[in-house]
Design an enzyme around this catalytic site. Structure first.
Site: not given
Ligand code: GUN
Length: 292
Positions: A54, A98, A121
């Site tokens: 990311k 996350q 998100d």
């Molecule tokens: N863990 C797995 N998928 C995601 C996501 O889309 N966002 C976040 N913050 N954590 C994740």
């Protein structure tokens, strides 16, 4: 019949290219880049990789990206205090925590604490409510990416039968709402659905997000359907696979996403798109067109 393969890697590159254009224009207007902060609590190895990707992709499109890694023993109070600080920081347009988080941290409290306009998100109750109400907000990244793939595949959603298998907050539920907003007739199926195969066979668009390796077989697919596989599983032989039996389904479907290289790359591309959109809204700009 052999299905058209939907190339998510190439599609994600097209999304990132548009985002990069929007970021350059944003920087020229405001003299600063859009800012994204990713928070990780503990050192889950998969989270480590996601967070690194990311940050790298955000930097590649010209954003200011920061990764904050907190110890696994971090308390809810400490995380709340950090979120509050970032909510108040004018250089931060988007943030995410996350998942998964350690047991002493409650995910719903995180989702409710992040300012809805920085919630890239799209997990906050306010953004979930906006999506249900059909109001502008921030939409979860994976379902947004799936909508882009369906659009590019040229699938007409108006009046079509769409079946979403899986009802998670991150994929299944928002996916159903986005398809509904495009006037599809949507069924949300799940592990308790009776005769799941027959329900799937009704679908002109079949989106599968259940986390069970190769569960959807070729004879569950309507001839010519668009099949979107959100799953990412590891088979006993070590190979990655989706929730759909690809070889069988590709014989029947009109178009299909592979795993890997289908939906997966779209998630981070849409995290970047959401961050740009959040930055533009915070500055009162017209959003960059053609992405969300
Ligand atoms: N863990 C797995 N998928 C995601 C996501 O889309 N966002 C976040 N913050 N954590 C994740």
């Amino acid at each position: 019949m052999s299905a058209t393969v939907i190339d998510g890697k190439a599609a994600a590159a097209r999304v990132r290219e548009r985002v990069a254009g929007g970021v350059a224009a944003f920087r020229a207007r405001h003299g600063r880049p859009p800012g994204l902060v990713g928070i990780q609590v503990g050192d889950d190895p998969a989270s480590e990789i996601y967070q690194r990707n990311k940050q790298k992709q955000a930097e590649d499109v010209g954003m200011a990206a920061r990764r904050l890694k907190l110890p696994g023993e971090t308390t809810q109070g400490e995380l709340d205090a950090l979120i509050d600080e970032l909510n108040a920081d004018p250089a931060v347009d988007g943030m995410l925590v996350q998942l998964p988080v350690p047991g002493q941290i409650a995910e719903p409290l995180i989702a409710a604490r992040i300012h809805p306009d920085k919630d890239v998100d799209g997990f906050s109750p306010v953004n979930v409510g906006r999506l249900v109400r059909g109001e502008p907000g921030l939409v979860p990244c994976t379902p947004s990416g799936v909508m882009w793939l369906i659009r590019e595949a040229g699938v007409a959603l108006e009046g079509a039968r769409a079946v979403v298998v899986g009802r998670s907050l991150i994929v299944g539920k928002p996916m159903a709402l986005l398809l509904l907003a495009e006037n599809a007739t949507v069924t949300v199926a799940h592990s308790r659905t009776r005769d799941l195969a027959a329900v799937c066979r009704e679908a002109d668009v079949l989106v599968v997000a259940v986390g069970r390796a190769e569960m959807v077989r070729g004879d569950w697919v309507k001839p010519g359907a668009c099949v979107i596989d959100v799953g990412m599983n590891r088979r006993d032989d070590g190979r990655l696979c989706g929730d759909v039996h690809y070889a069988e389904a590709a014989e029947v479907a009109g178009s299909i996403t592979p795993v890997p290289g289908g939906v997966g790359p779209m998630t981070i591309a849409y995290l970047l798109a959401n961050t740009l959109l959040a930055a533009e809204r915070r500055e009162g700009d017209e959003p960059t067109g053609g992405i969300v």
